[in-house]
Structure formats: structure tokens, C-alpha cells
Design an enzyme around this catalytic site. Structure first.
Site, PDB file in Angstrom:
ATOM      1  N   HIS A 192       0.808  -1.229   0.000  1.00  0.00           N
ATOM      2  CA  HIS A 192       0.000   0.000   0.000  1.00  0.00           C
ATOM      3  C   HIS A 192       0.835   1.271   0.000  1.00  0.00           C
ATOM      4  O   HIS A 192       0.273   2.362   0.127  1.00  0.00           O
ATOM      5  CB  HIS A 192      -0.923   0.039   1.216  1.00  0.00           C
ATOM      6  CG  HIS A 192      -1.975  -1.012   1.215  1.00  0.00           C
ATOM      7  ND1 HIS A 192      -3.256  -0.799   0.764  1.00  0.00           N
ATOM      8  CD2 HIS A 192      -1.936  -2.305   1.604  1.00  0.00           C
ATOM      9  CE1 HIS A 192      -3.964  -1.914   0.891  1.00  0.00           C
ATOM     10  NE2 HIS A 192      -3.179  -2.845   1.400  1.00  0.00           N
ATOM     11  N   LYS A 194       0.374  14.439   1.073  1.00  0.00           N
ATOM     12  CA  LYS A 194      -0.975  14.688   0.555  1.00  0.00           C
ATOM     13  C   LYS A 194      -1.193  16.172   0.250  1.00  0.00           C
ATOM     14  O   LYS A 194      -2.164  16.555  -0.379  1.00  0.00           O
ATOM     15  CB  LYS A 194      -2.018  14.189   1.555  1.00  0.00           C
ATOM     16  CG  LYS A 194      -1.980  12.673   1.753  1.00  0.00           C
ATOM     17  CD  LYS A 194      -3.014  12.216   2.769  1.00  0.00           C
ATOM     18  CE  LYS A 194      -2.888  10.758   3.160  1.00  0.00           C
ATOM     19  NZ  LYS A 194      -3.482   9.824   2.184  1.00  0.00           N
ATOM     20  N   THR A 254      -8.794   6.358  -1.818  1.00  0.00           N
ATOM     21  CA  THR A 254     -10.130   5.791  -1.977  1.00  0.00           C
ATOM     22  C   THR A 254     -11.178   6.868  -1.703  1.00  0.00           C
ATOM     23  O   THR A 254     -12.297   6.783  -2.206  1.00  0.00           O
ATOM     24  CB  THR A 254     -10.351   4.592  -1.037  1.00  0.00           C
ATOM     25  OG1 THR A 254      -9.846   4.923   0.252  1.00  0.00           O
ATOM     26  CG2 THR A 254      -9.658   3.350  -1.554  1.00  0.00           C
ATOM     27  N   LYS A 278     -15.003   8.103  -3.446  1.00  0.00           N
ATOM     28  CA  LYS A 278     -16.236   8.416  -2.706  1.00  0.00           C
ATOM     29  C   LYS A 278     -16.791   9.770  -3.110  1.00  0.00           C
ATOM     30  O   LYS A 278     -18.001   9.957  -3.233  1.00  0.00           O
ATOM     31  CB  LYS A 278     -15.965   8.361  -1.193  1.00  0.00           C
ATOM     32  CG  LYS A 278     -15.588   6.958  -0.720  1.00  0.00           C
ATOM     33  CD  LYS A 278     -14.929   6.929   0.661  1.00  0.00           C
ATOM     34  CE  LYS A 278     -14.238   5.578   0.852  1.00  0.00           C
ATOM     35  NZ  LYS A 278     -13.314   5.568   2.001  1.00  0.00           N
ATOM     36  N   LYS A 332      -8.955  13.668   4.508  1.00  0.00           N
ATOM     37  CA  LYS A 332      -8.084  12.494   4.483  1.00  0.00           C
ATOM     38  C   LYS A 332      -7.097  12.668   5.627  1.00  0.00           C
ATOM     39  O   LYS A 332      -7.101  13.718   6.278  1.00  0.00           O
ATOM     40  CB  LYS A 332      -7.329  12.420   3.156  1.00  0.00           C
ATOM     41  CG  LYS A 332      -6.671  13.756   2.755  1.00  0.00           C
ATOM     42  CD  LYS A 332      -5.945  13.679   1.419  1.00  0.00           C
ATOM     43  CE  LYS A 332      -6.831  13.803   0.217  1.00  0.00           C
ATOM     44  NZ  LYS A 332      -6.865  12.602  -0.583  1.00  0.00           N
ATOM     45  N   ARG A 333      -6.231  11.706   5.887  1.00  0.00           N
ATOM     46  CA  ARG A 333      -5.236  11.924   6.925  1.00  0.00           C
ATOM     47  C   ARG A 333      -4.360  13.129   6.591  1.00  0.00           C
ATOM     48  O   ARG A 333      -4.158  13.467   5.431  1.00  0.00           O
ATOM     49  CB  ARG A 333      -4.370  10.666   7.106  1.00  0.00           C
ATOM     50  CG  ARG A 333      -5.081   9.560   7.858  1.00  0.00           C
ATOM     51  CD  ARG A 333      -5.428   9.965   9.280  1.00  0.00           C
ATOM     52  NE  ARG A 333      -4.245   9.989  10.117  1.00  0.00           N
ATOM     53  CZ  ARG A 333      -3.921   9.048  10.984  1.00  0.00           C
ATOM     54  NH1 ARG A 333      -4.719   8.016  11.177  1.00  0.00           N
ATOM     55  NH2 ARG A 333      -2.816   9.134  11.692  1.00  0.00           N
TER      56      ARG A 333
HETATM   57  C1  26Q Z   1       3.252   0.572  10.584  1.00  0.00           C
HETATM   58  C2  26Q Z   1       4.126   0.237  11.617  1.00  0.00           C
HETATM   59  C3  26Q Z   1       3.914   0.685  12.906  1.00  0.00           C
HETATM   60  C4  26Q Z   1       2.792   1.451  13.166  1.00  0.00           C
HETATM   61  C5  26Q Z   1       1.919   1.779  12.143  1.00  0.00           C
HETATM   62  C6  26Q Z   1       2.153   1.349  10.850  1.00  0.00           C
HETATM   63  C7  26Q Z   1       1.215   1.704   9.759  1.00  0.00           C
HETATM   64  C8  26Q Z   1      -0.151   1.741   9.985  1.00  0.00           C
HETATM   65  C9  26Q Z   1      -1.033   2.096   8.977  1.00  0.00           C
HETATM   66  C10 26Q Z   1       1.660   2.011   8.478  1.00  0.00           C
HETATM   67  C11 26Q Z   1       0.771   2.348   7.479  1.00  0.00           C
HETATM   68  C12 26Q Z   1      -0.594   2.392   7.711  1.00  0.00           C
HETATM   69  C13 26Q Z   1      -1.600   2.741   6.725  1.00  0.00           C
HETATM   70  C14 26Q Z   1      -1.380   2.932   5.453  1.00  0.00           C
HETATM   71  C15 26Q Z   1      -2.456   3.328   4.529  1.00  0.00           C
HETATM   72  O1  26Q Z   1      -3.574   3.577   4.923  1.00  0.00           O
HETATM   73  N1  26Q Z   1      -2.164   3.405   3.231  1.00  0.00           N
HETATM   74  C16 26Q Z   1      -3.168   3.799   2.259  1.00  0.00           C
HETATM   75  O2  26Q Z   1      -3.798   2.627   1.783  1.00  0.00           O
HETATM   76  C17 26Q Z   1      -4.904   2.948   0.947  1.00  0.00           C
HETATM   77  C18 26Q Z   1      -5.599   1.650   0.582  1.00  0.00           C
HETATM   78  O3  26Q Z   1      -4.856   0.943  -0.341  1.00  0.00           O
HETATM   79  C19 26Q Z   1      -4.448   3.728  -0.274  1.00  0.00           C
HETATM   80  O4  26Q Z   1      -5.585   4.101  -0.998  1.00  0.00           O
HETATM   81  C20 26Q Z   1      -3.653   4.948   0.139  1.00  0.00           C
HETATM   82  O5  26Q Z   1      -3.116   5.574  -1.002  1.00  0.00           O
HETATM   83  C21 26Q Z   1      -2.547   4.557   1.096  1.00  0.00           C
HETATM   84  O6  26Q Z   1      -1.871   5.697   1.574  1.00  0.00           O
END
Ligand code: 26Q
Length: 809
Positions: free
Chosen positions: A358, A552, A654, A658, A546-547
Site C-alpha cells: 500500500h 498529501k 479511496t 467516494k 483524508k489523513r
Molecule cells: C506501521 C508500523 C507501525 C505502526 C503503524 C504502521 C502503519 C499503519 C497504517 C503504516 C501504514 C498504515 C496505513 C497505510 C495506509 O492507509 N495506506 C493507504 O492505503 C490505501 C488503501 O490501499 C491507499 O488508498 C492509500 O493511497 C494509502 O496511503
């Protein structure tokens, strides 16, 4: 088999009354709203459990293959409305509730969001559960039953503070505890290896045990037989309560072990696209993985017998690298507990797992310190080392002397364990989440692997649960669609393309515009009620939700607003089309730069308010605590969708989908799924600006210098000066420095480079909005009509056919 449909309102009323009496000891007359809410949820849950059992029988009798979706996050939001909608029980419940003096809407508002995820990745997992059930695929999701989901955001004087998200009171009524599914997960300790005539014998001792308790949540599909199960694990201490310490009066220490174990499922890590190598996070990951695999193996043995058949019966998906320890864990279970040889076990593992990437952002790639894994998970460490030894040996034979190449592919390097490499090596398929992203991973981070195994790599573009994001959150638009094209699009989103025929139908365009107005008014009312914000629904709603993240580029959006504001300060009487810029975003709690951007937005908003004449034309609002439920209200009200990440950085996005399905027009870079959106709707119906991903690469390779842009562009200079002067009594020179002189590199996400193109496009968008209302509505209609391919139903069909080899039952 759709038995739920046959439930009448009388029966529903009895179901609710029964729950009220048994669980709360009250009559319908005495019950509080909260009690009725809980009773209603319990009654829906019963219907789903029953349905699930039926489907389970079918799966078993047909020996159907199942998919198991492992993910550290499921960002579910609310469930009641979705389930009642999917089961077609809206009328029965609405009628039954009249007798309680309540509406369904009252009850929906009682439900807390299940915020067990950060953003895109977690919401995608939730959308997929819905699509799997609708498509009649046997599916289970696995995750952690965090006591606290993603924090609640409170903005105090522009600064984000975090409050615990207490979701279980009100949320846990959806969960069914499955005591029969509990298992033990082991940490720490030592491993002893001994060779005998029977081969290598491995003994694991001195470990600490944690009990994993299963909680199931049923997720319905639309008019389907299947129900997806989300199994959430809670950590519970099992080591005996230390009576000796207790009787010696050391009450606190006697309780300590309990805390140590249970902290594992206490809280979701709030980081998004950023990696932190914390020991507790590692424990969470292994806890999820070990409990889930033990569960999968036990169920498989119970149902189908020999584990050699696992790949025929089970596809296990690892959603990003967070559950990648599942690969060595399955090796461990097959070898140490089921007597498989290494080679047989490895064949099963690689035929069973698939992995989705991702992100390509370096700071998000997971690497664990080898000594941490060695200490916490000694047996897993040994297995990873052995996977790597064999893999590297093969490479040495195929590519003698190519040190650099082999080191790049190695799982272990410099005392670090690279989870992405482990995931690629242990899976039979690897996919990205949009066409562009899947190309980028093949050409960058996974290029070496792509050379080895070109067929392993594939793409599945993300999708959204369009029934939640269109049908449920925008019933007004849904009704218009039904009037025009029938209701086939509800189960088959591709049918939305039929709406295109109405692009020149003035009465449809008029209704479309009216609906947008209604949704804007509803959102304005909500914003006032929730936060006391005053939003004029006659202004253009331009939304970035979004976040909060540098890549972004909320900051690029702000720079445009700063520029517009400066112009209006010079000329307050200028005739411009009034607009409202709406932001919604949480920042990771330790991400200072992201918090500073939030503060800048809030201070800018305050400053503008001090000039009422300007405020009428230019309003900025920061929505506090953006979450799934707010998104459901915001997307239908949006007119301009901001998808402005630096090209090459957003894997898919995503939210973009929406907004599109609700008829917003996108202003975006050619990044992530925006690329496919622009192909689907045509470049005439989307506003694309900025550097493309390959151009970003080029500029970067030649050396990016943001001050070049500063020197060339007067407006940009004015923006920088305005930031230094500041807003609401505070200078934002820190932002100016970030853009111009920051270290190690100024303006790392190239806001300065894309400023000119962005502001020019903004101007064009707003001129169109002001002057060509009908053309706007037409473009909006084209977007809705072209959005069908972004349904998660389509994504899931592709996963099933190309990755999981899974059949709809
Ligand atoms: C990793 C290690 C330790 C703590 C947290 C994490 C961690 C947690 C969540 C790393 C990444 C995430 C989330 C990533 C994420 O949401 N990525 C998004 O995924 C979407 C679905 O595929 C995409 O549409 C987005 O582009 C992408 O940023």
C-alpha cells in the site's frame, strides 16, 4: 435462502421486546434510547448469526475455498444502518420502532464508530468484507479487538490533542465472544535444536503465554446468502494470579502480569504511512498472526483433514506487511506442530499467501531490528533466517558475484529484517492498489524481485463499498438514479454508466443540482450542531478530507487560500464567487509538521473571520474529529474534491472515489487511482494539474530547488511573505522556512513546483462553478456515471479470479 426478508414488523417488535426484557429487565415503555439501540442491534445480530450458520453449512458441503484477510486495521464505522439496509429490513424496523416513539435515524445516531483503523488501508479492509459477503464468497477477516480505536481529535487553540476513543460501550453489542476459539500465543523464551535419527527436533521453552480470545462480528452483504465474519482477538493474561505476592501485601506486583499481557490489545497505533519499530507493535502483529493461523489450521483440520490440502481450501491475504509474520508462523505450525518437512511446508506457505503493498514511501516500509525479533520471537527468528539463507543461496547460484543485487533482495541486511522482502518471497502473488502504483512498485522497490518473478506481480485497483458511500449516505441521489436507470446499479455498479444518457437532460441536471443543495444544507446543519460552525450552503464546497500528511499536500491547498486571501485584503470589494474550503484530517500524534499545518489552517480560518466582508466570500473550516461517520455526511455535500498529492506518492486513494460517486468534481494530480478516474471520466470532466510521476522523478534526479520557483513567481513570493507575517497574531515563518530553506531538503513534496499549475486550475474550476452551472452539473453527472468501476465488488472479483482462485458460492 434470504430468510431475513421474511421477518415482519410484528416479529421485529417481539424480538426487540424480548431482548429488552432479558438483558435489561425493562418493558418497551421503560426502555431508554440506549437500551432500545442495544436491543435492536442484538436482534439484527441474531438474524446475521443465523444466516451465517446457513452459509457455513453450504460452504462446508460444497468444500468451498475460503479467503482469510489478515489486517491490523478494520475501519468499520457504524454497522446498524448498513446491516438493516443490506438485509432489506428498513421498513420492518421503522414500523416496529414507531411503537417505541423512535425512528431508525435516532438509533443510528446512538452507535459509536468502530474506529479500528487509521485511514485508507483500514477502510479498504472494511469495504472488502462488505463486497465479499455481497459476492457470496466465503470470507473471514482477522484483526485485533483494540479497547481503544483511533484517538478522538480535539483541537485546542489550533493544536490537535488526542483523547482516547472509548468505543466498546455501545460497540460491543455487535461482538459475540467465541470461547471455543481461544488459543495461546507465546513470546520470549529460548529455543533448543537437536539432531536425531528422526531429523531436527526443536524445543521451545521458557516462554510467556498470552491467551487470545475471539470476538466475532458479522458483516452482511446486499441481498446475498453470505455473511462475512470479522474475528477480533483480545489479549488476556493466563499466568496464575500470584497468590504469594498478594498475601505478602504486594497487591500491585501481583496484578502486573495481567497488565503486561492485556496491553497487547489495548490500543491501535495511530501512525499512518509511517513506521515505528516499537516492541509493543511487534507483539501486536505476532499476536494477531499467531492466533489467526492457529485458528485457520484448526478449522481446516476439523473440516477437511490433511494440511497438505490447505492451499486448495484457503487463501490467506496479508494486507501490507503488518501481518507478514504469518509467513514464518505458518512454517512453524506446519513443521514444529504438524511434522512437515521444510520443503513441503514452504510449498504450502507460498501457495497460500498473497500480499498487497500500500505504499512506496521509504519511511513507511517496515524493518525490524533483528535482535528484537530474536528476543521476543526466537523460533520465528530462526525460521526467518532459514528462509533467507535458502533464498540467498539460490540467488548466489543464479547470480554469482552480484553482491549488491542479492543484498537488495535479502530479508536480513545490516541487522534489520525487511518485512516487504519477506512478504514478496513468501507469497505467490503481490499486488499494488492502482495501475500507477503497481507499475511503480515493479520499477522501484520491488524491481529486483520483478526481474526474478515477473508473473508474481499484478494490480488490483482499490474500490469502495458503493452501497455505503452512495446508496446509504446519499438516498436522495440514489432515488434520482433509480428513477433514471432502475436499481440494477445497487448490485452491479457498472450499470451506473447508463446514467450517462441523461447528460443533456435538463430536468435531470436540475434535480442533480437540487440534491447537491440539499446535501450541502444537511452538512451545514450538522457542522453547526456539532461544532458551532457557520457554513453558507450557497457557497462552493471545496473539500480536502483524508489523513494529514505532507505528501498529501494540504499545505498546497492552504497556499492557494493564502493567495486568494491576500488578493481580497488588497481589494475587499472584488466580485468573486464565494467559496468554503473544508478540511477534515487527523495527524499522527507524534507528527509535529502535520500538527503545525492543522494550526495554520485553524489560524488562517480565524483571521479571515475578522474581516466579515471577506469572510462572506472566502470561508475556511476545520472539521474536528474526521471519521467514517462524518465522511458519510461530507462526501455527498462536496462539490470540489481535492486529490492533490505529489505524483508518485499516493498509492491509490479511496476518498477520491467516494467524492466522485457523489458527483464532486476532482481537482487532482496524476497520482494513484486519479489516473484511472481521469481515464474513466475523460479529461474534459476532471481537473488535472501538476507534475506527473515521471517528471517528479526527473526533477528530483537533477536536484530540486524550490527557491527557483520563489524567484520566478510573484504570487508565490506573496504567499511566503504572508506566512511570515502570519495569521491571528502568530507568524508561520516555520512554514516559509520549510518551503524555502528546510533541511535536509526544502519543500520535500514540491508544493512550490506545483503552485502555479494548481492555482491556475483552481481559478478555472471556480470560474466554471460561478458561470456555467449547467455545464458543472453535466460534468458532475458524467463523474457519477463513470464511477462504477471503483466499486469494491469489482476489486473483489479481480482478487478472487487473479489472486485467490476463489469461487462465489
Ligand atoms: C506501521 C508500523 C507501525 C505502526 C503503524 C504502521 C502503519 C499503519 C497504517 C503504516 C501504514 C498504515 C496505513 C497505510 C495506509 O492507509 N495506506 C493507504 O492505503 C490505501 C488503501 O490501499 C491507499 O488508498 C492509500 O493511497 C494509502 O496511503
Amino acid at each position: 435462502m434470504n430468510n431475513a426478508k421474511s421477518v415482519t414488523d410484528k416479529e421485529v417488535q417481539q424480538l426487540i421486546a424480548g431482548k429488552l426484557s432479558r438483558y435489561f429487565g425493562v418493558t418497551p415503555k421503560e426502555a431508554s434510547v440506549d437500551q432500545v439501540y442495544k436491543a435492536v442491534v442484538m436482534s439484527v445480530r441474531d438474524i446475521l448469526l443465523e444466516k451465517r450458520q446457513q452459509f457455513h453449512k453450504v460452504t462446508k458441503s460444497k468444500k468451498g475455498k475460503r479467503v482469510y484477510y489478515l489486517c491490523m486495521e478494520f475501519l468499520l464505522g457504524r454497522s446498524l444502518k448498513n446491516n438493516i439496509y443490506n438485509l432489506g429490513l428498513g421498513e420492518a424496523y421503522a414500523t416496529a420502532l414507531k411503537n417505541f416513539g423512535l425512528t431508525l435515524e435516532d438509533l443510528y445516531e446512538q452507535e459509536p464508530d468502530a474506529g479500528l483503523g487509521n485511514g485508507g488501508l483500514g477502510r479498504l479492509a472494511a469495504c472488502f468484507m462488505d463486497a465479499l459477503a455481497t459476492g457470496n464468497y466465503p470470507a473471514m477477516g482477522y484483526s485485533i479487538r483494540y479497547d481503544y480505536g483511533l484517538f478522538k481529535q480535539k483541537i485546542v487553540d489550533g493544536w490537535q490533542t488526542e483523547l482516547p476513543d472509548v468505543w466498546l460501550p455501545g460497540g460491543e453489542v455487535w461482538l459475540t465472544q467465541r470461547s471455543d476459539k481461544s488459543c495461546i500465543v507465546k513470546f520470549d523464551g529460548w529455543v533448543h535444536e537437536e539432531w536425531s535419527e528422526n531429523g531436527l527436533k526443536v524445543t521451545y521453552g521458557g516462554y510467556k503465554e498470552v491467551e487470545a480470545i475471539a470476538y466475532d462480528m458479522m458483516i452482511s452483504g446486499k441481498d446475498s446468502d453470505a455473511v462475512s465474519v470479522l474475528r477480533l482477538w483480545r489479549a488476556r493474561n493466563i499466568s496464575k494470579f500470584d497468590m504469594k505476592l498478594f498475601s505478602q501485601g504486594d497487591y500491585i506486583r501481583s496484578m502486573q502480569a495481567e497488565n503486561e499481557a492485556e496491553v497487547i490489545s489495548k490500543v491501535l497505533y495511530p501512525a499512518d504511512d509511517h513506521y515505528e519499530g516499537k516492541s509493543l507493535r511487534l507483539k501486536q502483529q505476532y499476536f494477531l498472526v499467531s492466533a489467526s493461523l492457529q485458528n485457520i489450521i484448526n478449522d481446516h483440520k476439523h473440516r477437511y483433514g490433511p494440511l497438505s490440502l490447505l492451499p486448495q481450501q484457503a487463501a490467506i491475504h496479508i494486507n501490507d506487511t503488518h501481518p507478514a509474520l504469518a509467513i514464518p508462523e505458518l512454517m512453524r505450525l506446519l513443521m514444529d506442530e504438524n511434522g512437515f518437512t521444510w520443503d513441503d511446508a514452504w510449498n504450502i506457505v507460498t501457495a497460500t499467501f498473497a500480499y498487497t503493498n500500500h505504499t512506496v514511501m521509504a519511511e513507511a516500509l517496515e524493518t525490524w531490528q533483528e535482535d528484537l525479533i530474536a528476543r521476543r520471537l526466537p523460533r520465528i527468528h530462526m525460521i526467518i533466517k532459514e528462509i533467507n539463507r535458502r533464498f540467498c543461496n539460490d540467488l548466489w547460484e543464479r547470480f554469482p558475484g552480484q553482491h549488491k543485487f542479492i543484498d537488495g533482495l535479502s530479508i536480513i541486511s545490516n541487522g534489520q529484517i525487511k518485512m516487504a522482502n519477506l512478504s514478496v518471497i513468501g507469497s505467490h502473488k503481490v499486488n499494488g492498489v492502482s495501475a500507477l502504483h503497481s507499475d511503480i512498485i515493479k520499477n522501484s522497490i520491488f524491481n529486483g524481485f520483478y526481474q526474478l518473478w515477473p508473473d508474481k506481480f499484478t494490480n488490483v485497483t482499490n474500490g469502495i463499498a458503493h452501497r455505503r458511500w452512495l446508496c446509504q449516505s446519499n438516498p436522495e441521489l440514489c432515488e434520482l438514479l433509480c428513477d433514471c436507470i432502475g436499481d440494477g446499479f445497487v448490485k452491479n455498479a457498472a450499470e451506473l454508466s447508463k446514467f450517462k444518457k441523461f447528460a443533456s437532460d435538463k430536468s435531470v441536471l436540475k434535480r442533480l443540482a437540487e440534491i447537491k443543495q440539499i446535501k450541502k444544507q444537511q452538512f451545514a446543519d450538522y457542522a453547526f450542531k456539532k461544532q458551532g460552525l457557520v457554513i453558507d450552503p450557497s457557497t462552493c464546497f471545496d473539500v480536502q478530507a483524508k489523513r494529514m500528511h505532507e505528501y498529501k499536500r494540504q499545505l498546497l491547498n492552504v497556499m492557494n487560500i493564502v493567495s486568494l486571501y491576500s488578493d481580497l485584503l488588497d481589494n475587499p470589494d472584488a466580485v468573486v464567487a464565494p467559496q468554503t474550503f473544508i478540511f477534515g484530517a487527523k495527524a499522527a500524534s507524534g507528527y509535529t509538521m502535520a500538527k503545525q499545518i492543522i494550526k495554520l489552517i485553524c489560524y488562517l480560518a480565524e483571521d479571515i473571520k475578522k474581516h466579515p466582508k471577506i469572510h462572506e466570500k472566502l470561508n475556511v473550516v476545520y472539521m474536528e474529529d474526521y471519521n467514517v461517520t462524518m465522511a458519510e455526511k461530507l462526501m455527498p455535500a462536496s462539490e470540489v474534491s481535492e486529490q492533490i498529492s505529489l505524483a508518485g506518492k499516493e498509492a491509490s486513494g479511496t476518498g477520491n472515489m467516494k467524492f466522485m460517486i457523489n458527483g464532486a468534481l476532482t481537482i487532482g494530480t496524476l497520482d494513484g487511482a486519479n489516473v484511472e478516474m481521469s481515464e474513466a471520466v475523460g479529461l474534459d470532466n476532471i481537473f488535472i494539474f501538476g507534475l506527473r510521476a515521471d517528471e517528479v522523478e526527473d526533477v528530483w534526479n537533477k536536484g530540486y530547488n524550490s527557491s527557483q520557483h520563489y524567484n520566478k513567481n510573484d504570487r508565490l513570493r506573496r504567499v511566503i511573505e504572508a506566512l511570515i507575517r502570519g495569521y491571528n497574531g502568530e507568524s508561520f515563518a516555520n512554514m516559509a522556512n520549510y518551503l524555502l530553506t528546510g533541511t535536509p531538503v526544502a519543500d520535500p513534496y514540491m508544493c512550490m513546483a506545483d503552485f502555479e499549475s494548481y492555482t491556475a486550475t483552481q481559478k478555472q474550476v471556480k470560474a466554471l462553478y460561478a458561470n456555467e452551472k449547467e455545464r458543472w452539473a453535466k460534468m458532475s453527472l458524467q463523474n457519477i456515471a463513470a464511477s462504477g468501476i471503483f466499486s469494491a465488488d469489482r476489486s473483489i472479483k479481480e482478487y478472487a479470479a487473479n489472486i485467490w482462485n476463489l469461487k462465489s458460492l
